[in-house]
Design an enzyme around this catalytic site. Structure first.
Site, PDB file in Angstrom:
ATOM      1  N   HIS A  74       1.160  -1.407  -0.112  1.00  0.00           N
ATOM      2  CA  HIS A  74       0.180   0.146  -0.305  1.00  0.00           C
ATOM      3  C   HIS A  74       0.461   1.159  -0.159  1.00  0.00           C
ATOM      4  O   HIS A  74      -0.032   2.458  -0.106  1.00  0.00           O
ATOM      5  CB  HIS A  74      -1.047   0.476   1.499  1.00  0.00           C
ATOM      6  CG  HIS A  74       0.091   0.204   2.609  1.00  0.00           C
ATOM      7  ND1 HIS A  74       0.816   0.561   2.936  1.00  0.00           N
ATOM      8  CD2 HIS A  74      -0.750  -0.936   3.565  1.00  0.00           C
ATOM      9  CE1 HIS A  74       0.854  -0.154   4.333  1.00  0.00           C
ATOM     10  NE2 HIS A  74      -0.027  -1.071   4.789  1.00  0.00           N
ATOM     11  N   HIS A  90      -1.894  -0.479  -3.973  1.00  0.00           N
ATOM     12  CA  HIS A  90      -3.453  -1.198  -3.013  1.00  0.00           C
ATOM     13  C   HIS A  90      -3.751   0.332  -2.567  1.00  0.00           C
ATOM     14  O   HIS A  90      -2.708   0.677  -2.007  1.00  0.00           O
ATOM     15  CB  HIS A  90      -3.330  -1.720  -3.263  1.00  0.00           C
ATOM     16  CG  HIS A  90      -3.324  -2.975  -3.742  1.00  0.00           C
ATOM     17  ND1 HIS A  90      -4.896  -4.223  -4.005  1.00  0.00           N
ATOM     18  CD2 HIS A  90      -2.409  -3.354  -4.962  1.00  0.00           C
ATOM     19  CE1 HIS A  90      -4.473  -4.827  -4.701  1.00  0.00           C
ATOM     20  NE2 HIS A  90      -2.785  -4.520  -5.264  1.00  0.00           N
ATOM     21  N   ASP A 128      -9.559   0.612  -3.914  1.00  0.00           N
ATOM     22  CA  ASP A 128      -9.889  -0.217  -3.647  1.00  0.00           C
ATOM     23  C   ASP A 128     -11.710  -0.081  -3.377  1.00  0.00           C
ATOM     24  O   ASP A 128     -12.336  -0.998  -3.854  1.00  0.00           O
ATOM     25  CB  ASP A 128      -9.383  -0.880  -2.974  1.00  0.00           C
ATOM     26  CG  ASP A 128      -8.446  -1.529  -3.262  1.00  0.00           C
ATOM     27  OD1 ASP A 128      -7.766  -1.297  -3.911  1.00  0.00           O
ATOM     28  OD2 ASP A 128      -7.066  -2.438  -2.943  1.00  0.00           O
TER      29      ASP A 128
END
Length: 247
Positions: A62, A163, A168
């Protein structure tokens, strides 16, 4: 119906580790509001100080490093905004048990009521039922439904830090819409919309029979054409369909 599509990013996978210092924490929450399978544009997003280190292997997923997260608010400082945003709506997540476990662990630390399991909708379970045997990761579903057509950069998700909780959640909203048949549903009017928009078109059609001509039309062909036609019919024999019609 109002629903909240949401995702979390964390420091790992163990929110209830026996060693309190090793318990993983939420570092990001992203929420997208959906009403009747359409995004409303309302979103909630927060980066969160996990009050612990962030392993490098997780950072590669992330991209959220400890030095950045230490400047953010703690979960206890954003939880009121989160609860107010989600209200009493169903919470839709991909692999919902993972996100539910982390959210409830954070709520327990704040001495707040946990969210019941029956409030969550798991899109992973929906996808596995719809596509048995196929890969049902969020990225696989995004490719299956060709979400790059809607502006999502699916290629960038393969790289480090590809991500994020909010992006998301936005992808999940589109995936959920496809899983529920929302794209097809929006192509058809609701029954009452049809009645209102096409009331005139829905009236019975009446066909009016014309009165016969007072004087029948005469033959349009010449005498030579009539003779040629008769000669052709004679070659067809006595069973010719033309003879049965009387024409």
């Amino acid at each position: 119906m109002r629903e909240i599509l949401f995702d979390t990013e964390t420091t790992g996978v163990f929110p209830d580790h026996a060693d309190e210092k090793l318990r993983d924490r939420v570092v990001e929450i992203g929420c997208v509001e959906v009403f009747n399978l359409e995004r409303t544009g309302r979103e909630f997003h927060a980066y969160i100080n996990p009050e612990r280190d962030v392993p490098e292997e997780v950072v590669r997923v992330h991209g959220l490093r400890g030095d950045f997260l230490r400047t953010q608010r703690r979960f206890a400082e954003i939880v009121g905004e989160f609860i107010e945003f989600v209200g009493d709506a169903p919470l839709v997540a991909h692999n919902a048990s993972f996100d539910r476990g982390f959210i409830n662990a954070e709520l327990r630390r704040c001495l707040l009521t946990e969210l019941p399991e029956d409030r969550f909708v798991d899109t992973l379970a929906l996808a596995r039922k719809k596509f048995p045997g196929a890969s049902c990761s969020l990225d696989a579903l995004a490719r299956r439904f060709q979400l790059d057509r809607y502006g999502f950069d699916l290629a960038s998700r393969k790289g480090p830090g590809g991500h994020g909780a909010l992006v998301d959640s936005r992808i999940l909203a589109e995936v959920y819409l496809h899983l529920k048949g929302g794209r097809e549903q929006r192509l058809a009017f609701e029954a009452d919309e049809v009645a209102a928009a096409d009331a005139g078109m829905l009236q019975p059609i009446e066909f009016v029979r014309r009165a016969p001509r007072p004087i029948p039309l005469g033959p349009r062909g010449s005498a030579e054409e009539a003779e040629a036609h008769a000669a052709f019919i004679a070659k067809l024999g006595e069973k010719a369909i033309w003879l049965k019609t009387g024409s």
